[in-house]
Structures are given as structure tokens and as C-alpha cells.
Design a protein around this motif. Sequence first.
Motif, mmCIF file in Angstrom:
data_model
loop_
_atom_site.group_PDB
_atom_site.id
_atom_site.type_symbol
_atom_site.label_atom_id
_atom_site.label_comp_id
_atom_site.label_asym_id
_atom_site.label_seq_id
_atom_site.Cartn_x
_atom_site.Cartn_y
_atom_site.Cartn_z
ATOM 1 N N GLY A 1 134.528 -121.545 4.484
ATOM 2 C CA GLY A 1 134.996 -120.627 5.576
ATOM 3 C C GLY A 1 135.880 -119.358 4.946
ATOM 4 O O GLY A 1 136.201 -118.651 5.658
ATOM 5 N N GLY A 2 136.738 -120.145 4.129
ATOM 6 C CA GLY A 2 137.741 -119.037 3.403
ATOM 7 C C GLY A 2 136.807 -117.831 2.536
ATOM 8 O O GLY A 2 135.813 -118.331 2.416
ATOM 9 N N ALA A 3 137.574 -116.797 2.391
ATOM 10 C CA ALA A 3 136.790 -115.957 1.832
ATOM 11 C C ALA A 3 136.218 -116.014 0.324
ATOM 12 O O ALA A 3 135.103 -115.686 -0.030
ATOM 13 C CB ALA A 3 137.580 -114.652 1.633
ATOM 14 N N PRO A 4 136.918 -116.632 -0.503
ATOM 15 C CA PRO A 4 136.722 -117.084 -1.755
ATOM 16 C C PRO A 4 135.338 -117.765 -1.899
ATOM 17 O O PRO A 4 134.275 -117.750 -2.693
ATOM 18 C CB PRO A 4 137.547 -117.616 -2.568
ATOM 19 N N SER A 5 135.387 -118.955 -0.984
ATOM 20 C CA SER A 5 134.090 -119.527 -0.687
ATOM 21 C C SER A 5 132.908 -119.064 -0.081
ATOM 22 O O SER A 5 131.779 -119.222 -0.484
ATOM 23 C CB SER A 5 134.241 -121.157 -0.043
ATOM 24 N N GLU A 6 133.137 -118.461 0.889
ATOM 25 C CA GLU A 6 132.204 -117.780 1.578
ATOM 26 C C GLU A 6 131.354 -116.650 0.793
ATOM 27 O O GLU A 6 130.213 -116.502 0.869
ATOM 28 C CB GLU A 6 132.600 -117.222 2.847
ATOM 29 N N GLY A 7 132.162 -116.016 -0.243
ATOM 30 C CA GLY A 7 131.307 -115.175 -1.043
ATOM 31 C C GLY A 7 130.311 -115.854 -1.824
ATOM 32 O O GLY A 7 129.424 -115.474 -2.203
ATOM 33 N N LEU B 1 124.670 -117.561 -2.285
ATOM 34 C CA LEU B 1 123.814 -118.719 -2.489
ATOM 35 C C LEU B 1 122.466 -118.677 -1.512
ATOM 36 O O LEU B 1 121.425 -118.787 -1.735
ATOM 37 C CB LEU B 1 124.477 -120.051 -2.523
ATOM 38 N N LEU B 2 122.922 -118.220 -0.439
ATOM 39 C CA LEU B 2 121.966 -118.083 0.655
ATOM 40 C C LEU B 2 121.071 -116.881 0.600
ATOM 41 O O LEU B 2 120.022 -116.593 1.009
ATOM 42 C CB LEU B 2 122.755 -117.935 1.910
ATOM 43 N N ASP B 3 121.560 -115.677 -0.134
ATOM 44 C CA ASP B 3 120.828 -114.813 -0.571
ATOM 45 C C ASP B 3 119.828 -115.078 -1.629
ATOM 46 O O ASP B 3 118.809 -114.352 -1.929
ATOM 47 C CB ASP B 3 121.711 -113.596 -1.226
ATOM 48 N N ASN B 4 119.838 -116.148 -2.387
ATOM 49 C CA ASN B 4 118.993 -116.636 -3.288
ATOM 50 C C ASN B 4 118.502 -118.012 -3.394
ATOM 51 O O ASN B 4 118.605 -118.925 -4.327
ATOM 52 C CB ASN B 4 119.724 -116.317 -4.768
ATOM 53 N N ARG B 5 118.246 -118.525 -2.051
ATOM 54 C CA ARG B 5 118.088 -119.981 -1.878
ATOM 55 C C ARG B 5 116.608 -120.260 -2.303
ATOM 56 O O ARG B 5 115.653 -119.554 -2.338
ATOM 57 C CB ARG B 5 118.022 -120.196 -0.247
ATOM 58 N N THR C 1 126.686 -109.492 -6.433
ATOM 59 C CA THR C 1 125.599 -110.261 -5.849
ATOM 60 C C THR C 1 124.699 -108.948 -5.154
ATOM 61 O O THR C 1 123.575 -108.568 -5.334
ATOM 62 C CB THR C 1 125.674 -111.053 -4.708
ATOM 63 N N LYS C 2 125.437 -108.132 -4.258
ATOM 64 C CA LYS C 2 125.007 -107.072 -3.615
ATOM 65 C C LYS C 2 124.424 -105.830 -4.737
ATOM 66 O O LYS C 2 123.552 -105.029 -4.187
ATOM 67 C CB LYS C 2 125.671 -106.485 -2.587
ATOM 68 N N ALA C 3 125.198 -105.769 -5.609
ATOM 69 C CA ALA C 3 124.738 -104.858 -6.695
ATOM 70 C C ALA C 3 123.759 -105.168 -7.580
ATOM 71 O O ALA C 3 123.134 -104.419 -8.351
ATOM 72 C CB ALA C 3 126.093 -104.503 -7.397
ATOM 73 N N GLY C 4 123.254 -106.691 -7.318
ATOM 74 C CA GLY C 4 122.037 -106.931 -8.199
ATOM 75 C C GLY C 4 122.391 -107.895 -9.340
ATOM 76 O O GLY C 4 121.193 -108.423 -9.832
ATOM 77 N N LEU C 5 123.589 -108.725 -9.228
ATOM 78 C CA LEU C 5 124.101 -109.621 -10.302
ATOM 79 C C LEU C 5 124.539 -110.729 -9.536
ATOM 80 O O LEU C 5 125.530 -110.593 -9.129
ATOM 81 C CB LEU C 5 124.992 -108.970 -11.305
ATOM 82 N N THR D 1 135.850 -106.237 9.174
ATOM 83 C CA THR D 1 134.706 -105.521 9.092
ATOM 84 C C THR D 1 133.781 -105.761 7.677
ATOM 85 O O THR D 1 134.439 -106.394 7.025
ATOM 86 C CB THR D 1 135.245 -103.845 8.909
ATOM 87 N N LYS D 2 132.680 -105.162 7.952
ATOM 88 C CA LYS D 2 131.427 -105.657 7.036
ATOM 89 C C LYS D 2 131.920 -104.778 5.748
ATOM 90 O O LYS D 2 131.982 -103.709 5.842
ATOM 91 C CB LYS D 2 130.311 -105.645 7.491
ATOM 92 N N PRO D 3 132.082 -105.470 4.573
ATOM 93 C CA PRO D 3 132.137 -104.783 3.338
ATOM 94 C C PRO D 3 130.878 -103.928 3.006
ATOM 95 O O PRO D 3 129.801 -104.102 3.641
ATOM 96 C CB PRO D 3 132.380 -105.515 2.121
ATOM 97 N N ARG D 4 131.311 -102.743 2.261
ATOM 98 C CA ARG D 4 129.988 -102.081 1.914
ATOM 99 C C ARG D 4 129.960 -101.784 0.457
ATOM 100 O O ARG D 4 130.982 -101.424 -0.330
ATOM 101 C CB ARG D 4 130.202 -100.492 2.725
ATOM 102 N N LEU D 5 128.779 -101.884 -0.136
ATOM 103 C CA LEU D 5 128.536 -101.261 -1.385
ATOM 104 C C LEU D 5 128.286 -99.751 -1.297
ATOM 105 O O LEU D 5 127.409 -99.345 -0.594
ATOM 106 C CB LEU D 5 127.308 -102.103 -2.118
ATOM 107 N N MET D 6 128.924 -99.167 -2.277
ATOM 108 C CA MET D 6 128.728 -97.613 -2.160
ATOM 109 C C MET D 6 128.676 -97.300 -3.707
ATOM 110 O O MET D 6 129.201 -97.602 -4.494
ATOM 111 C CB MET D 6 129.994 -97.062 -1.712
ATOM 112 N N MET D 7 127.917 -95.935 -3.702
ATOM 113 C CA MET D 7 127.643 -95.476 -5.081
ATOM 114 C C MET D 7 128.874 -94.430 -5.323
ATOM 115 O O MET D 7 129.431 -93.707 -4.466
ATOM 116 C CB MET D 7 126.566 -94.775 -5.159
#
Length: 356
Positions: free
Chosen positions: A10-16, A21-25, A297-301, A338-344
Amino acid sequence: MKKILIGGAGGAPSEGVINSLLDNRNGEEIIGMGSEPTDLVLSRAVRKYFVPYADTPEYKTELLKILRIEKPDLIHFQNDLEIFNASLFRDEIHAEGVKTYMPDHEVIDTCVHKYKTYLKLESAGIKVPKNIMLNDEQDLIRAFKELGDKEGKIWLRTSSIGAGGKGALPTNDFEFAKHWITFFNGWGDFCAAQMLSQKTVTWLSIWHEGELIVAQTRIRKGWVHGNRTLSGVTGVTKVGQTYADPLVDEIAMKTIFAVSDKPHGIFGVDMTYDVDGIPNPTEINISRFFTTVLFFTKAGLNMPAIFKDLVLYDEFPNLEKKINPLPEGLLWVRGMDTKPRLMMPGDIEREVENLL
């Protein structure tokens, strides 16, 4: 089905980590436990358990009870207090059939105590800002005399277990510094250091029995609510950016080998640039990913996925580059609620230009 138990859910460090992990189950079940009820209820873990704080006598009993109920294959922690205390009884955790994938406890002990880290790095000849442990007022007097910059400022911080810039303060005022340390009951815990610049960089890495598996560099371009603290530091990154610099790679590697001759697990080296433009290691975040690991993770690693595949399946990643495989300049923009964003590169400027 494999099970992974994550501390601090539930804390930010662990939810990251959980979100990565949920993205790559791969059929794994993600279970959470935590000591903050208001964090725990927000976690995306499929099941959640409340545990006492890790420095209480009840923590060990409750953790072992959860292990016997859930029988997870892997347990991972995301804060120093839990890492340090769970490491003390890791043999009992292993006896329950649960993997931890931590470095030796001696390495953890060194890294969660900033002054111990400083002594190791200094003895290894690594360029670090000089530190003085503040046991009494005479040490503080000496610190101002020996460490003060051209404005007489020194940097104060706690040495004990904890993150988030607790007690961090730049000051050139002896009386203020004395009262600040007393307020935190910090004599014997606070240390003073030479002032560095505001430019910081972090080198996050995973190791397996002395072999580097992967490492990625990130620079920080601001703190969330940094303008609301005396130090300007909150421990919460507002904007992160992928980065690559051979000098940073070299210093980070030397730093890690200064505390462990056979690195194993997760090592995150935080560095701050000095006035000469040299990154100085200030701490090693041991056995945990940094809070914004979802950025990579969202950037591909997906480093948490690499970690769990290594531990659970003995699967090593197939990467073209072990060090800084992500392109430079990618941005991770964050804020509260607010939801974070990956930006170029250039995205922010283009969006602002198109505003009405």
C-alpha cells in the motif's frame, strides 16, 4: 501457483513493485502485508495482512505466522527497518521454505546506517563528502570549523535506519543546529557532512553472487513538496529522467564493491554531485527498489520482474546491454493523487505550448 509476499503493501515504494509484478505476472499470486492500515487498504495485492512494525517484539511472530498460512515462495521488503529486522531471522524464514534473496546481514547493517557506509567508502578511497558523527556539542563545533562551505553551511542528517530525508538540514547557524539535533533526540545519531550541489543521480542494480545482472541510472529533477521542507528534500521524486554516464557507472560499481566483495541482491547507489562535478556516493539503498521503479517498468525495463524470475525460476534476462539498457531522456512525471506519466523528451514543452 507461485506466491510472492511483499512487505509495506500500500505504501508507494511497495506498490511500485507490486504494480510491476502485476504487469508481468506468470501465474504468481501477489500477497501484501503492512503496518500502516491506511496504506494497506489501498494495495493492489490479492490478499493483505496487517503486521506490527518490524522493530517490535511481536513482528517476528506475526510474520512467521503469515508464512505458515500462505506458504509463499518469495518474500521481499521495501523499507530499511523491515529489511534489517527480517534479515536477523532470515534462517527461520528460509526454514519455512521461503526465499529472501538478500545480501549478507553485515552488508545490510552497513548500508542501512549512513555513517557506517561513509566509513566503508572512505576507507576504500572513494570520493565522499567528509562526515563527522555528532555525539555532543564539541563535535558540532568541530563540524562547523572543518566542514563549513564558503557560507559556513554544513549538512545535517540522521545516520540511523530510515529514509525520506528525515532530519536533513543545511545550516550555518550553530545554535539552530544544536536545537535541531536536540529536538530529534539525535546526539549520537546525527552526523554532519560537507555541502554538495543539488544535482543527484541514482544507480539501481540487481546482482547474483557477484555478477551484475542489470543496472539503470536515473537523475532526479525535483522533489514532491520539496518547497515545504527546510532541506528541500522529501525523499519523494517529482520528475525522474533516464540517464547514462560512464563515470557514474564506475563510481557506483566501486561503491558496491566497497561494501561487499560478492554483491548479491538489489543495490541502489544514491549520489550527489560536488562543486567539481564529481558524483559522490551518499548512501546505498540495500535489498530494495527505489520508489519510482514503476518508471523503468513502463519504459520497458521491469526490474521487479527480472528479480522474481531470477529468484523463482533461475531465469536470467536477455538484454543487449546490462548497464543502462533504456534510452536516455525518458521522463517520469509524478504528483499527489494523480496518475504518473511516462513522457518523451520535449513532450512537456510541446503540451504547454498547445495549452489554450
